[in-house]
Scaffold this motif. Sequence first.
Motif, PDB file in Angstrom:
ATOM      1  N   LEU A 196      -2.922   1.875  -4.386  1.00  0.00           N
ATOM      2  CA  LEU A 196      -2.256   3.221  -4.446  1.00  0.00           C
ATOM      3  C   LEU A 196      -3.359   4.459  -3.695  1.00  0.00           C
ATOM      4  O   LEU A 196      -4.473   4.161  -3.908  1.00  0.00           O
ATOM      5  CB  LEU A 196      -1.924   3.570  -5.671  1.00  0.00           C
ATOM      6  N   CYS A 240       1.664   5.877 -10.669  1.00  0.00           N
ATOM      7  CA  CYS A 240       0.458   5.349 -10.423  1.00  0.00           C
ATOM      8  C   CYS A 240       0.346   4.332 -11.683  1.00  0.00           C
ATOM      9  O   CYS A 240      -0.065   3.106 -11.263  1.00  0.00           O
ATOM     10  CB  CYS A 240      -0.588   6.455 -10.427  1.00  0.00           C
ATOM     11  N   GLY A 275       0.528  13.028  -6.349  1.00  0.00           N
ATOM     12  CA  GLY A 275       0.170  11.915  -7.197  1.00  0.00           C
ATOM     13  C   GLY A 275      -0.253  12.461  -8.501  1.00  0.00           C
ATOM     14  O   GLY A 275      -0.340  11.550  -9.536  1.00  0.00           O
ATOM     15  N   VAL A 279      -6.913   3.868  -8.473  1.00  0.00           N
ATOM     16  CA  VAL A 279      -6.336   4.772  -7.305  1.00  0.00           C
ATOM     17  C   VAL A 279      -7.318   5.388  -6.671  1.00  0.00           C
ATOM     18  O   VAL A 279      -8.165   6.016  -7.147  1.00  0.00           O
ATOM     19  CB  VAL A 279      -5.471   5.679  -8.136  1.00  0.00           C
ATOM     20  N   TRP A 290       3.086   1.457 -11.100  1.00  0.00           N
ATOM     21  CA  TRP A 290       2.650   0.786  -9.773  1.00  0.00           C
ATOM     22  C   TRP A 290       1.284   0.014  -9.738  1.00  0.00           C
ATOM     23  O   TRP A 290       1.290  -1.150  -9.361  1.00  0.00           O
ATOM     24  CB  TRP A 290       2.925   1.312  -8.583  1.00  0.00           C
ATOM     25  N   HIS A 310      -0.032  -2.954  -6.995  1.00  0.00           N
ATOM     26  CA  HIS A 310       0.183  -2.319  -5.891  1.00  0.00           C
ATOM     27  C   HIS A 310      -1.311  -1.387  -5.177  1.00  0.00           C
ATOM     28  O   HIS A 310      -2.001  -1.196  -6.497  1.00  0.00           O
ATOM     29  CB  HIS A 310       1.133  -1.347  -5.596  1.00  0.00           C
ATOM     30  N   HIS A 334       0.957  -1.344   0.161  1.00  0.00           N
ATOM     31  CA  HIS A 334       0.210  -0.203  -0.057  1.00  0.00           C
ATOM     32  C   HIS A 334       0.753   1.210  -0.089  1.00  0.00           C
ATOM     33  O   HIS A 334       1.717   1.325   0.992  1.00  0.00           O
ATOM     34  CB  HIS A 334      -0.948  -0.023   1.226  1.00  0.00           C
ATOM     35  N   ILE A 335       0.955   2.135  -0.972  1.00  0.00           N
ATOM     36  CA  ILE A 335       1.591   3.140  -1.311  1.00  0.00           C
ATOM     37  C   ILE A 335       0.639   4.544  -1.307  1.00  0.00           C
ATOM     38  O   ILE A 335      -0.323   4.743  -1.744  1.00  0.00           O
ATOM     39  CB  ILE A 335       2.411   3.206  -2.360  1.00  0.00           C
ATOM     40  N   CYS A 391      -5.024   9.452 -12.518  1.00  0.00           N
ATOM     41  CA  CYS A 391      -4.195   8.421 -12.084  1.00  0.00           C
ATOM     42  C   CYS A 391      -4.411   7.117 -12.321  1.00  0.00           C
ATOM     43  O   CYS A 391      -3.583   6.087 -12.181  1.00  0.00           O
ATOM     44  CB  CYS A 391      -3.925   8.749 -10.640  1.00  0.00           C
ATOM     45  N   LEU A 438       0.966   8.486  -1.880  1.00  0.00           N
ATOM     46  CA  LEU A 438       1.675   9.340  -2.882  1.00  0.00           C
ATOM     47  C   LEU A 438       0.813  10.807  -2.460  1.00  0.00           C
ATOM     48  O   LEU A 438      -0.399  11.053  -2.258  1.00  0.00           O
ATOM     49  CB  LEU A 438       1.504   9.313  -4.237  1.00  0.00           C
TER      50      LEU A 438
END
Length: 300
Positions: free
Chosen positions: A27, A17, A8, A45, A20, A25, A2-3, A41, A5
């Motif tokens: 996001l 984005c 972003g 996302v 990934w 992932h 879990h990222i 993105c 940003l």
Amino acid sequence: MHILLTGGTGLMGRQLCRHWLTQGHQLTVWSRRPAEVPKLCGTQVRGIARLDELAEEPVDAIINLAGAPIADRPWTHKRKALLWSSRITLTEKLLAWLESRGQKPGLLISGSAVGWYGDGGERELNEDSPPVSEDFASQLCIAWEETAQRAEAMGVRVVLIRTGLVLAAEGGFLSRLLLPFKLALGGPIGNGRQWMPWIHIKDQIALIDFLLHRSDASGPYNACAPKPVRNREFAKTLGSVLHRPAIVPVPAFVLRVGLGELSLLLLGGQRAVPARLQAAGFTFQFTDLRAALDDLSSRL
């Protein structure tokens, strides 16, 4: 993974984005306009207006890229305050949120720029080099890095990305040069001898991903190609790629009168090299300026 940003929806954030998402992932983008995040993105996302919307949801890494464009307009007192707030004040809010959490991410990758060094003249600058001069851009980057590094006291590993001039067809500084160059009005700035540390957007995205997955990465990394060029060479190469002459210089005094303190950013430069990235084993796809611009030319 879990990222989270910040920034972003900007040039780098949007490409990160997309990159990934293909890796699977999760996001989340902290944005002033969260409703626009899925459109800009990717539909997968999530956009949030406030960090507390995450509650105690686990976050593995933070990518902190937010910041108003530094070269868009003269540095009035009001503009300087905005540049400061969009970087340092925002990062302070991020730190306050981190401190309030029980579960903390293991990594913070925070933006910076080669402007951290100030105008380096002819010196070759690696990550061990101290700041050479402290103009406003340098002070801004120094404060931004120092603020981000406070996360280390909370047990968060901090990586600092000192980015050069990003070459991209979708935006960034290159887009501002296209019109004068296409009108055959492009050329060197000042005496054209100042160094330009450039990087192709593909390498910028790749190196951030590289550092995200490298468990021993910490501290500053110069995010620029191994071979910086002088401004005069950059202008000549861009003109050649666009099939236009690049012989109309922009006199230094015109920039100083028109842009004031901001002119220092254009008339100075950094002969920065990515020593730590190369030592860590990162391989650049684009090390030659002509090849980098050729790759973008069909979309310019």
